[in-house]
Scaffold this motif. Structure first.
Motif, PDB file in Angstrom:
ATOM      1  N   CYS A 178       0.850  -1.183   0.000  1.00  0.00           N
ATOM      2  CA  CYS A 178       0.000   0.000   0.000  1.00  0.00           C
ATOM      3  C   CYS A 178       0.895   1.245   0.000  1.00  0.00           C
ATOM      4  O   CYS A 178       1.828   1.337   0.800  1.00  0.00           O
ATOM      5  N   LEU A 179       0.608   2.178  -0.891  1.00  0.00           N
ATOM      6  CA  LEU A 179       1.472   3.352  -1.049  1.00  0.00           C
ATOM      7  C   LEU A 179       0.959   4.586  -0.324  1.00  0.00           C
ATOM      8  O   LEU A 179       1.739   5.435   0.091  1.00  0.00           O
ATOM      9  N   LEU A 180      -0.356   4.721  -0.163  1.00  0.00           N
ATOM     10  CA  LEU A 180      -0.925   5.899   0.491  1.00  0.00           C
ATOM     11  C   LEU A 180      -1.283   5.623   1.947  1.00  0.00           C
ATOM     12  O   LEU A 180      -1.671   6.528   2.685  1.00  0.00           O
ATOM     13  N   THR A 181      -1.205   4.372   2.341  1.00  0.00           N
ATOM     14  CA  THR A 181      -1.298   3.975   3.746  1.00  0.00           C
ATOM     15  C   THR A 181      -0.156   2.989   3.994  1.00  0.00           C
ATOM     16  O   THR A 181       0.611   2.691   3.095  1.00  0.00           O
ATOM     17  N   THR A 182      -0.056   2.497   5.206  1.00  0.00           N
ATOM     18  CA  THR A 182       1.006   1.525   5.505  1.00  0.00           C
ATOM     19  C   THR A 182       0.453   0.104   5.386  1.00  0.00           C
ATOM     20  O   THR A 182      -0.742  -0.122   5.487  1.00  0.00           O
ATOM     21  N   GLY A 183       1.346  -0.835   5.166  1.00  0.00           N
ATOM     22  CA  GLY A 183       0.932  -2.227   5.153  1.00  0.00           C
ATOM     23  C   GLY A 183       1.187  -2.934   3.836  1.00  0.00           C
ATOM     24  O   GLY A 183       1.354  -2.311   2.781  1.00  0.00           O
ATOM     25  N   LEU A 184       1.223  -4.267   3.920  1.00  0.00           N
ATOM     26  CA  LEU A 184       1.389  -5.131   2.759  1.00  0.00           C
ATOM     27  C   LEU A 184       0.156  -6.016   2.614  1.00  0.00           C
ATOM     28  O   LEU A 184      -0.483  -6.387   3.602  1.00  0.00           O
ATOM     29  N   LEU A 185      -0.159  -6.360   1.367  1.00  0.00           N
ATOM     30  CA  LEU A 185      -1.300  -7.220   1.062  1.00  0.00           C
ATOM     31  C   LEU A 185      -0.811  -8.481   0.361  1.00  0.00           C
ATOM     32  O   LEU A 185       0.031  -8.405  -0.547  1.00  0.00           O
ATOM     33  N   PHE A 186      -1.339  -9.630   0.779  1.00  0.00           N
ATOM     34  CA  PHE A 186      -1.019 -10.914   0.160  1.00  0.00           C
ATOM     35  C   PHE A 186      -2.320 -11.671  -0.072  1.00  0.00           C
ATOM     36  O   PHE A 186      -3.225 -11.627   0.770  1.00  0.00           O
ATOM     37  N   GLY A 187      -2.417 -12.374  -1.186  1.00  0.00           N
ATOM     38  CA  GLY A 187      -3.639 -13.123  -1.441  1.00  0.00           C
ATOM     39  C   GLY A 187      -3.422 -14.330  -2.324  1.00  0.00           C
ATOM     40  O   GLY A 187      -2.564 -14.321  -3.212  1.00  0.00           O
ATOM     41  N   VAL A 188      -4.195 -15.380  -2.065  1.00  0.00           N
ATOM     42  CA  VAL A 188      -4.274 -16.537  -2.964  1.00  0.00           C
ATOM     43  C   VAL A 188      -5.737 -16.717  -3.348  1.00  0.00           C
ATOM     44  O   VAL A 188      -6.638 -16.509  -2.530  1.00  0.00           O
ATOM     45  N   PHE A 189      -5.960 -17.105  -4.597  1.00  0.00           N
ATOM     46  CA  PHE A 189      -7.303 -17.172  -5.153  1.00  0.00           C
ATOM     47  C   PHE A 189      -7.441 -18.475  -5.946  1.00  0.00           C
ATOM     48  O   PHE A 189      -6.598 -18.781  -6.785  1.00  0.00           O
ATOM     49  N   ASP A 190      -8.498 -19.212  -5.662  1.00  0.00           N
ATOM     50  CA  ASP A 190      -8.720 -20.512  -6.295  1.00  0.00           C
ATOM     51  C   ASP A 190     -10.007 -20.443  -7.112  1.00  0.00           C
ATOM     52  O   ASP A 190     -11.107 -20.395  -6.553  1.00  0.00           O
ATOM     53  N   GLY A 191      -9.855 -20.412  -8.426  1.00  0.00           N
ATOM     54  CA  GLY A 191     -11.006 -20.289  -9.306  1.00  0.00           C
ATOM     55  C   GLY A 191     -11.690 -21.618  -9.561  1.00  0.00           C
ATOM     56  O   GLY A 191     -11.102 -22.682  -9.397  1.00  0.00           O
ATOM     57  N   ARG A 238      -7.882  -6.861  -9.109  1.00  0.00           N
ATOM     58  CA  ARG A 238      -8.678  -5.704  -8.705  1.00  0.00           C
ATOM     59  C   ARG A 238      -8.889  -5.561  -7.204  1.00  0.00           C
ATOM     60  O   ARG A 238      -9.031  -4.434  -6.704  1.00  0.00           O
ATOM     61  N   LEU A 239      -8.960  -6.658  -6.471  1.00  0.00           N
ATOM     62  CA  LEU A 239      -9.389  -6.604  -5.071  1.00  0.00           C
ATOM     63  C   LEU A 239      -8.495  -5.730  -4.203  1.00  0.00           C
ATOM     64  O   LEU A 239      -8.985  -4.986  -3.348  1.00  0.00           O
ATOM     65  N   PHE A 240      -7.185  -5.791  -4.418  1.00  0.00           N
ATOM     66  CA  PHE A 240      -6.280  -5.007  -3.572  1.00  0.00           C
ATOM     67  C   PHE A 240      -6.495  -3.507  -3.747  1.00  0.00           C
ATOM     68  O   PHE A 240      -6.302  -2.730  -2.805  1.00  0.00           O
ATOM     69  N   HIS A 241      -6.886  -3.078  -4.950  1.00  0.00           N
ATOM     70  CA  HIS A 241      -7.205  -1.660  -5.144  1.00  0.00           C
ATOM     71  C   HIS A 241      -8.420  -1.263  -4.314  1.00  0.00           C
ATOM     72  O   HIS A 241      -8.455  -0.181  -3.702  1.00  0.00           O
ATOM     73  N   TYR A 242      -9.420  -2.133  -4.282  1.00  0.00           N
ATOM     74  CA  TYR A 242     -10.623  -1.848  -3.492  1.00  0.00           C
ATOM     75  C   TYR A 242     -10.295  -1.804  -2.004  1.00  0.00           C
ATOM     76  O   TYR A 242     -10.785  -0.939  -1.274  1.00  0.00           O
ATOM     77  N   ILE A 243      -9.460  -2.744  -1.551  1.00  0.00           N
ATOM     78  CA  ILE A 243      -9.069  -2.740  -0.139  1.00  0.00           C
ATOM     79  C   ILE A 243      -8.271  -1.487   0.194  1.00  0.00           C
ATOM     80  O   ILE A 243      -8.541  -0.804   1.196  1.00  0.00           O
ATOM     81  N   ALA A 244      -7.289  -1.155  -0.647  1.00  0.00           N
ATOM     82  CA  ALA A 244      -6.446   0.024  -0.395  1.00  0.00           C
ATOM     83  C   ALA A 244      -7.287   1.300  -0.349  1.00  0.00           C
ATOM     84  O   ALA A 244      -7.019   2.201   0.459  1.00  0.00           O
ATOM     85  N   ALA A 245      -8.304   1.376  -1.203  1.00  0.00           N
ATOM     86  CA  ALA A 245      -9.187   2.553  -1.202  1.00  0.00           C
ATOM     87  C   ALA A 245      -9.977   2.636   0.095  1.00  0.00           C
ATOM     88  O   ALA A 245     -10.182   3.727   0.651  1.00  0.00           O
ATOM     89  N   CYS A 246     -10.426   1.487   0.596  1.00  0.00           N
ATOM     90  CA  CYS A 246     -11.201   1.462   1.837  1.00  0.00           C
ATOM     91  C   CYS A 246     -10.363   1.835   3.061  1.00  0.00           C
ATOM     92  O   CYS A 246     -10.910   2.201   4.105  1.00  0.00           O
ATOM     93  N   LEU A 277      -2.265   3.728  -5.792  1.00  0.00           N
ATOM     94  CA  LEU A 277      -2.702   3.202  -4.498  1.00  0.00           C
ATOM     95  C   LEU A 277      -1.775   2.108  -3.988  1.00  0.00           C
ATOM     96  O   LEU A 277      -1.486   2.029  -2.791  1.00  0.00           O
ATOM     97  N   ILE A 278      -1.339   1.244  -4.904  1.00  0.00           N
ATOM     98  CA  ILE A 278      -0.512   0.100  -4.528  1.00  0.00           C
ATOM     99  C   ILE A 278       0.577  -0.118  -5.572  1.00  0.00           C
ATOM    100  O   ILE A 278       0.468   0.373  -6.698  1.00  0.00           O
ATOM    101  N   THR A 279       1.593  -0.838  -5.173  1.00  0.00           N
ATOM    102  CA  THR A 279       2.566  -1.342  -6.140  1.00  0.00           C
ATOM    103  C   THR A 279       2.584  -2.863  -6.025  1.00  0.00           C
ATOM    104  O   THR A 279       2.705  -3.411  -4.930  1.00  0.00           O
ATOM    105  N   ASN A 280       2.402  -3.530  -7.145  1.00  0.00           N
ATOM    106  CA  ASN A 280       2.339  -4.991  -7.161  1.00  0.00           C
ATOM    107  C   ASN A 280       3.718  -5.613  -7.365  1.00  0.00           C
ATOM    108  O   ASN A 280       4.600  -4.987  -7.951  1.00  0.00           O
ATOM    109  N   TYR A 281       3.865  -6.830  -6.893  1.00  0.00           N
ATOM    110  CA  TYR A 281       5.084  -7.601  -7.111  1.00  0.00           C
ATOM    111  C   TYR A 281       4.760  -8.804  -8.007  1.00  0.00           C
ATOM    112  O   TYR A 281       3.710  -9.427  -7.879  1.00  0.00           O
TER     113      TYR A 281
END
Length: 468
Positions: free
Chosen positions: A78-91, A104-112, A134-138
């Motif tokens: 997260c660039l405008l707040t502090t913290g890191l986001l990690f996720g796994v998704f099983d379709g 898309r989800l991390f953008h929504y979380i970062a905005a919230c 809002l975020i920088t992805n790896y």
């Protein structure tokens, strides 16, 4: 399975090595198999290190079963707040929904997470030549095509405008922010799939809506860990006890029919005369294994939408049996909070493909063993200045002990894949491992699922001195 090449078998059916050249042929064959196994296991591995904060690094990897793989993963700062986001998704029903929400989800979380003034500042920047990020992805390799990118951008912009309308005096609540992000993205996926004002349907967004995905997302900020999940991915905390043994702390509970509280929740939400059909054959409406998911709108849209719009494109069989009182499925995540301590050494996020093959405690022990042995793969570095001789001696003793468990893989997620597929109580069964990795596409899904793993390492020294 590995076998002795046919040309060196004896007439009696046994294996007889007749020349030294045949010995070299066998050794070359075994070496080739070993290198081929390594290539497959390491194809998608990734490692990222951090220089500050409670997270030291993470290792991720994926092993496909489906072609294309239906799992995805995402990591971001997260660039405008502090913290890191990690996720796994099983379709399921294809990988489209999992790919889209991972993007898309991390953008929504970062905005919230933005306070009102930061939200306004970010919104204003969107009209400038160089808008804020809002975020920088790896390790992000997936890109949307232009036409859906514009649709997604418009939906997100509308979401930001709606966030701006929220009462400024409302106190911030992390649980509420995560739930809001999940539900709004799910709502946008629905709206984007339905006909526009002109009555036209975008088949790309409709296809995304007809597939679905479970998700497990972690937000880590200093000593604060929040996990939000829907479905059957899991988050497991690796904890070192006072006796130096490993403890697997399961932060998540699967949303499936083995979770009695989930079954009771769904039964409460529908009339009693549907009790025998809502959950059938241990599946939602006899079809879907997870009881919470993003997407899967064939279990959420009302009957009119299903019959007049969806059935028009996918046929009447797309409507589930006994579809009387939708929605039957929710994207509301369960949110868990854990305050990190110096004894919390790592967090493992993984799709059910891993947990189908190996238990949480086994996973934690394997990562702990890998962590001890991994230090021997790099030169010795003192973690801080002014260390005492006793502390340095303790480090050297730990390093000596680590030599006993020196791993073949530097990436912990790869180490888990290797052991999940080929591990036995006596070590790696290389024949079993190579066999599971060489199964034909039409049968591999019978033996294993897609597997996605992220192992996040915590900085114990940071957590030890982190202010309350």
């Amino acid at each position: 399975m590995l076998s002795v090449p046919r040309h060196i078998r004896s007439d009696r059916g046994g294996s007889r090595i007749e020349t030294m050249s045949q010995v070299f042929e066998i050794l070359e064959y075994i070496l080739w198999i070993s290198e081929a196994v390594d290539t497959v296991l390491r194809a998608n591995e990734y490692t990222q290190e951090f220089s500050e904060g409670s997270v030291k690094s993470y290792d991720s990897n994926q092993l496909p079963s489906n072609n294309p793989i239906e799992d995805t993963r995402s990591e971001a700062k997260c660039l405008l707040t502090t913290g890191l986001l990690f996720g796994v998704f099983d379709g399921h029903g294809g990988g489209a929904c999992a790919q889209v929400i991972a993007k898309r989800l991390f953008h929504y979380i970062a905005a919230c997470l933005l306070p009102p003034e930061s939200l306004q500042h970010y919104l204003s920047s969107l009209t400038e030549n160089t808008p804020l990020e809002l975020i920088t992805n790896y390790n992000d390799k997936f890109q949307f095509v232009d036409d859906v990118k514009e649709i997604y951008h418009k939906s997100f912009r509308n979401f930001l405008e709606d966030l701006k309308k929220v009462d400024d005096n409302q106190s911030f609540d992390m649980n509420r922010a995560l739930v809001q992000a999940f539900l709004r993205l799910d709502g946008d996926l629905s709206a984007e799939a339905l006909p526009c004002v002109d009555g036209k349907v975008n088949m790309k967004t409709l296809s995304v809506a007809m597939s679905g995905s479970v998700a497990c997302v972690a937000h880590i900020d200093r000593q604060h860990l929040h996990v939000a999940h829907v479905g059957d991915c899991n988050a497991i905390l690796g904890v070192k006890t006072e006796t130096n043994s490993w403890l697997a702390k399961k932060l998540t509970q699967e949303h499936n029919t083995y979770n009695q509280a989930e079954v009771e929740r769904i039964l409460r939400e529908h009339p009693s005369n549907e009790a025998d059909t809502v959950i059938k054959m241990e599946r939602l409406l006899g079809q879907l294994a997870p009881l919470r998911a993003i997407g899967d709108f064939r279990y959420k849209w009302d009957k009119n939408i299903m019959s007049t719009i969806v059935a028009k494109y996918f046929g009447g069989q797309v409507i589930p049996p006994n579809y009387y009182t939708p929605p039957y499925l929710t994207a509301t995540p369960e949110v868990i909070y854990h305050r990190l301590t110096p004894r919390d050494k790592f967090l493992i996020l993984a799709t059910d493909g891993l947990w189908d093959m190996i238990s949480p405690l086994q996973v934690v022990r394997l990562v702990g063993e890998h962590m001890s042995g991994k230090v021997t793969l790099s030169p010795l570095k003192l973690p801080r200045k002014n260390m005492t001789l006793n502390e340095i001696n303790e480090m050297l003793l730990q390093r000596k002990e680590g030599l006993k468990t020196k791993p073949k893989d530097s990436n912990a997620s790869t180490h888990l894949l290797r052991n999940a597929l080929g591990g036995t109580e006596y070590g790696i069964d290389h024949g079993k491992l190579s066999q599971l990795l060489s199964l034909p596409e039409d049968v591999v899904r019978v033996f294993r699922d897609d597997i996605t793993i992220t192992v996040i390492y915590f900085d114990s020294e940071y957590l030890r001195h982190c202010p309350a």
